[in-house]
Write an enzyme that holds these catalytic residues in place. Sequence first.
Site, PDB file in Angstrom:
ATOM      1  N   SER A 105      22.046 -11.841 -41.929  1.00 15.01           N
ATOM      2  CA  SER A 105      20.702 -11.810 -41.328  1.00 15.01           C
ATOM      3  C   SER A 105      20.853 -12.006 -39.827  1.00 15.01           C
ATOM      4  O   SER A 105      21.506 -12.948 -39.368  1.00 15.01           O
ATOM      5  CB  SER A 105      19.809 -12.876 -41.951  1.00 15.01           C
ATOM      6  OG  SER A 105      20.429 -14.139 -41.938  1.00 15.01           O
ATOM      7  N   GLY A 132      18.322 -12.282 -37.468  1.00 15.15           N
ATOM      8  CA  GLY A 132      17.054 -12.675 -36.839  1.00 15.15           C
ATOM      9  C   GLY A 132      16.112 -11.487 -36.753  1.00 15.15           C
ATOM     10  O   GLY A 132      15.929 -10.757 -37.732  1.00 15.15           O
ATOM     11  N   GLY A 158      16.902  -7.909 -38.036  1.00 15.50           N
ATOM     12  CA  GLY A 158      16.928  -7.546 -39.457  1.00 15.50           C
ATOM     13  C   GLY A 158      18.220  -7.915 -40.141  1.00 15.50           C
ATOM     14  O   GLY A 158      18.762  -8.999 -39.909  1.00 15.50           O
ATOM     15  N   GLY A 209      15.125 -16.864 -43.608  1.00 16.61           N
ATOM     16  CA  GLY A 209      16.414 -16.643 -44.268  1.00 16.61           C
ATOM     17  C   GLY A 209      16.326 -16.836 -45.773  1.00 16.61           C
ATOM     18  O   GLY A 209      16.923 -16.077 -46.550  1.00 16.61           O
ATOM     19  N   ASP A 210      15.564 -17.848 -46.213  1.00 20.33           N
ATOM     20  CA  ASP A 210      15.399 -18.095 -47.645  1.00 20.33           C
ATOM     21  C   ASP A 210      14.612 -16.955 -48.294  1.00 20.33           C
ATOM     22  O   ASP A 210      14.900 -16.558 -49.428  1.00 20.33           O
ATOM     23  CB  ASP A 210      14.687 -19.435 -47.876  1.00 20.33           C
ATOM     24  CG  ASP A 210      15.459 -20.600 -47.267  1.00 20.33           C
ATOM     25  OD1 ASP A 210      16.705 -20.515 -47.192  1.00 20.33           O
ATOM     26  OD2 ASP A 210      14.829 -21.586 -46.860  1.00 20.33           O
TER      27      ASP A 210
END
Lengths: 318, 318
Positions: free
Chosen positions: B226, B228, B231, B257-258
């Site tokens: 990831s 930020g 994408g 992120g989760d």
Amino acid sequence: MILTVTLNTALDITYRVPRLRPHASHRVSEVTERPGGKGINVARVLAALGHHTTVTGFAGGVTGTVVRELLADDTDRDTDTGGGRITDALVPIAGTTRRTLGVVDTASGDTTQLNETGPAVTSAEWAAFMDAYAGLLRGASAVALCGSLPPGVPVGTYAQLIREARAAGVPTLLDTSGEPLRRGVAARPDIVKPNAEELAGLTGSTEPLRAARDARRRGARAVAASLGADGLLAITAQGAWRAAPPERLAGNPTGAGDAAVAGLLSGLVDEASWPERMARAVALSAAAVRAPVAGEFDRAVYAELLDRVEVTEHPSAA
Amino acid sequence: MILTVTLNTALDITYRVPRLRPHASHRVSEVTERPGGKGINVARVLAALGHHTTVTGFAGGVTGTVVRELLADDTDRDTDTGGGRITDALVPIAGTTRRTLGVVDTASGDTTQLNETGPAVTSAEWAAFMDAYAGLLRGASAVALCGSLPPGVPVGTYAQLIREARAAGVPTLLDTSGEPLRRGVAARPDIVKPNAEELAGLTGSTEPLRAARDARRRGARAVAASLGADGLLAITAQGAWRAAPPERLAGNPTGAGDAAVAGLLSGLVDEASWPERMARAVALSAAAVRAPVAGEFDRAVYAELLDRVEVTEHPSAA
């Protein structure tokens, strides 16, 4: 028994971090929890001095449960070490007792404080408290009314509690701020213990001597104003005095005001003179500033300072 | 059922203040509490997408009790609104579940984070967890291993949990950092989802494409990094892709992120292609950034973005 009232009890949490930086992420290296709220802090100092003390106010929710458990632990420790007993007479409520969080920078020792507001108290809970208070007054030699009011408790509450205590023949000490202080002073408490800021808020004067005289005219029978490192100024019917620590002490001022309240109460129930009450208050304040944990006090520092506090009379100030 | 493992569960507390100023005193205007820890956040997003999910890890003390109560409330709400069920399979421990505190400045929306370390886990508690984990794997279609390890849990733990899952035929997704990530990758998880910083920490390279290739060589079967607002970058046995949101979205990145992990798992158990998995992950991340509460996601934003995420292939990157 000395009764302390803490309507806005708290679970005091302390976090230690190297340095608090806004908008950054921090790993907390150490977490401590203590029962909190001004009246509970005062009770702990009184118990350590050997006075049997009862705490009342409100407690609820999971944080309320933790506060009561920690209070029971403190009491066991105090009685084991020759202190007075703290009796838990907190009134249960449906809301959750607030947390207060102190974030201590380990490098500088400076504290950032985040205080939750506290739960709303219902009128039925308030009625239960008033019943409990009336019963507790019957066994009390003095009562201290300490701290802010939780949401839902009328602003004139301290005035009402002072009148009830006077009707029961129990002397009162009031330590609060803002409108509850203004209303409370008008109900003629025996002692009011504002700090310089609270005194200025009450009277509009930033000159402590003038402001303390004004507070007496507004109703307080005696005013003991805490002036930080400058010590204490008292204006009473018996005379006026200043008391100052023998030297400036570095440390954590959290709890110094509550230690001073305990000193004044201790002197009151022991029928000590005003200079002796002030010496106890200033020595306890200084011992609290020097203690490594906020709200504790260093007994050795207290014993050593008690004789060295300088109390001087203001001949014409009262 | 999708299984998420959160060894360091938390009670996530959010305080709102006008502006956090170090060494000042603040009145907290609003307090919210949510069950927290990465695997629990992932489970909540999965449940909202309609997947039955089981959470395991550790819970203890008064904060552990609050976490479990809040989790039960969430589950009732999700099933009422057509979501999947969250089953609480947390293993009880003697220690107290940690708190994480986010202090949000209401003016700027910026957050200051204070995270407690978490309780030590005893070897008996760890053995109880391993028994529970083996049983839960039998009903799992995928398992996500999320977040930091609490004190007392061996650093090679995720590697062990990955090997157990492979022996049970259950695909694994690993989302952690530092040495637990390094050891875990070597145990050949099916998917590893580092962010750019975690990927650089693992591989020593700050160039995401190079670093992701390196992570595959170290053992990960697929790497979904990831990046930020840029994408997601995925390097897999089937090919390599980048996926990006159609526009930059302002908001709170906590939980993005989760949400991406939940999108990848959802696509995995639905046997979706990698471009579809990535579209879900990026659209969920963006919907989480746009949600007013950290850890929630905006379903309307998710539905609207899902078709608009741009997924482009890296022909020779894998």
